[in-house]
Design a protein around this motif. Structure first.
Motif: not given
Length: 476
Positions: A212-220, A405-411
């Motif tokens: 699984k791709p790791v998604v960092s959630v940032i922002g305000e 794209e992130a899923k492809k990168a994780a694979e």
């Protein structure tokens, strides 16, 4: 001590439950508001001035909705409740929240509602709630504990074999943690409960063959923290879409505030020279920063250090300085840029999602800098989205394209680890079907973003030993 019930809200339900216990431990009555929804947004837009940002509309509307519901039930809300919120100043509409709360509740018919303000920069208070050192320390323990529990949940849920099992276990121990906070939140008792949580989680099974791709959630701050309509419930939605979410701990924000106080004091000493008072303040800030980091790591240790560590603020500021002056304050300051670079450079996530309210000035400044970051780190998968209460389909559609794209990168990352270890995908799946490698706190290592890649890299020798000889032959 106030006789009224303290109303507060704006964070996650986990944080608010434990904070409720901390507030009650010093003798107050407390109640946290429900998670703001789109009805809250509509009410906020009705009673607030134009030009405010979504966090104001959602949180103020949420308060008014609650007050109206209670009033309809026959409760004299002006006598029963006092609302408590954070106050601040600076180049952000957040500095106007206090006056906006007062204006909106008057417009809604609650002109005598008491509002207490906690000043985040001066650690002072105005109103019926007194921000004492005891209360501050207990709130910190509550927030740090909530950060740790929230993080472990987001790390484990994507790999649970029995859907819902992680949430079920965590919810049971949250009640124990709340009771502990209500009694004063002794560190020893908190650690004992977290250890019991770890043991209960250890009875569950996890499938680390899921790449699984790791998604960092940032922002305000509010937009990346809330778990409701204010950010389209983005954290849980990402999980449903096949990602592992990396949420930002509130402790990181406090750590940033202390670091900035340290920087300001150093500048003051440089400009005006040493003095007893300046040295005393500097030592106090450094001591507080070290103490709070020590506490965070202590709590992480109760869960086998699986919850993520706080990155050093000095390192984050160093990463950001070529793109965003660390001394420019307002909103998240340099943190959005720094977190993005940190995630890419240190391989902490495959994708970075920056969430902010529509028209958020500090986040817009950060987005300008992010374009240069993307030029210097072309491997980054980054997307910035604005939330306005509507446009959910459009926002999620944009995120899905980047998530692909992130899923492809994780694979790709995982296949490279398999190749490096000379192990087939089939052999990996077979080895990790063993109960020994389906524990929640198995070792993870290697400079990889993905959990599957880190699990394999850390445990490949054990994986080899668990394979039948004919499968393992020739793999090392």
């Amino acid at each position: 001590m106030a006789k009224k019930t303290i109303l507060f809200g704006g964070l996650t339900p986990t944080h608010e439950l434990l904070m409720k216990g901390a507030v009650e431990s010093v003798g107050y009555r407390a109640e946290f508001l429900p998670t703001p929804d789109n009805v809250s947004l509509a009410i906020g837009r009705e009673f607030c001035n134009r030009g405010m940002c979504n966090p104001a509309y959602y949180t103020i509307g949420n308060l008014i909705k609650f007050l109206k519901q209670k009033a309809a039930e026959g409760v004299d809300v002006e006598k029963e409740y006092t609302f408590t919120t954070i106050g601040a100043c600076g180049p952000c509409r957040f500095g106007m929240y206090e006056s906006e709360y007062r204006h909106a509740v008057r417009e809604a018919g609650f002109k005598n509602l008491s509002i207490s303000i906690l000043n985040q920069s001066k650690l002072s208070s105005e109103g019926e709630v007194e921000l004492t050192p005891t209360l501050v320390w207990r709130l910190i323990k509550a927030v740090w504990t909530a950060d740790i529990v929230r993080d472990i949940g987001y790390q484990l849920r994507p790999y649970e074999v029995e859907k819902g099992s992680v949430d079920k276990v965590i919810s049971e121990y949250l009640q124990e943690l709340y009771a502990a906070m209500k009694k004063g939140g002794k560190v020893k008792e908190i650690l004992s409960i977290l250890v019991k949580l770890r043991k209960s989680l250890n009875s569950l099974r996890f499938d680390y063959t899921r790449v699984k791709p790791v998604v960092s959630v940032i922002g305000e701050f509010w937009a990346h923290t809330t778990e409701g309509d204010g950010n389209y419930r983005i954290h849980r939605w990402l999980e449903e879409e096949g990602a592992e979410v990396k949420p930002e701990p509130i402790a990181g924000w406090i750590d940033y505030q202390l670091f900035m106080q340290e920087k300001k004091l150093l500048l003051e000493i440089k400009a005006k020279g040493l003095s007893y008072q300046r040295i005393k303040r500097f030592i106090a800030v450094k001591t507080a920063s070290s103490l709070l980091r020590w506490l965070y790591n202590l709590l992480r240790g109760a869960l086998s250090f699986r919850p993520r560590a706080l990155p050093p603020q000095k390192y984050l500021a160093e990463l950001a300085k070529d793109y965003y002056d660390p001394l420019v304050v307002g909103g998240e300051g340099y943190l959005e840029v720094a977190k993005h670079i940190y995630s890419v450079k240190e391989k902490k996530a495959h994708m970075v999602l920056s969430v902010k309210p529509f028209g958020c000035m500090p986040s817009t400044q950060s987005d300008g800098a992010q374009s240069k970051v993307l030029l210097d780190y072309p491997e980054s998968i980054f997307i910035s989205v604005e939330t306005s209460g509507d446009g959910e389909v459009n926002v999620k559609s944009r995120i899905q394209m980047k998530l692909f794209e992130a899923k492809k990168a994780a694979e790709k990352e995982f296949e490279e680890v398999l190749e490096k270890l000379k192990l087939t995908r089939e052999a990996f799946v077979r080895a990790f079907s063993s109960p020994e490698l389906q524990k929640p706190f198995i070792k993870l290592s290697g400079k990889f973003a993905g959990t599957a890649a880190r699990a394999l890299y850390a445990n490949f020798q054990k994986a080899y030993s668990l394979l039948p000889e004919r499968e393992a032959e020739g793999t090392v």
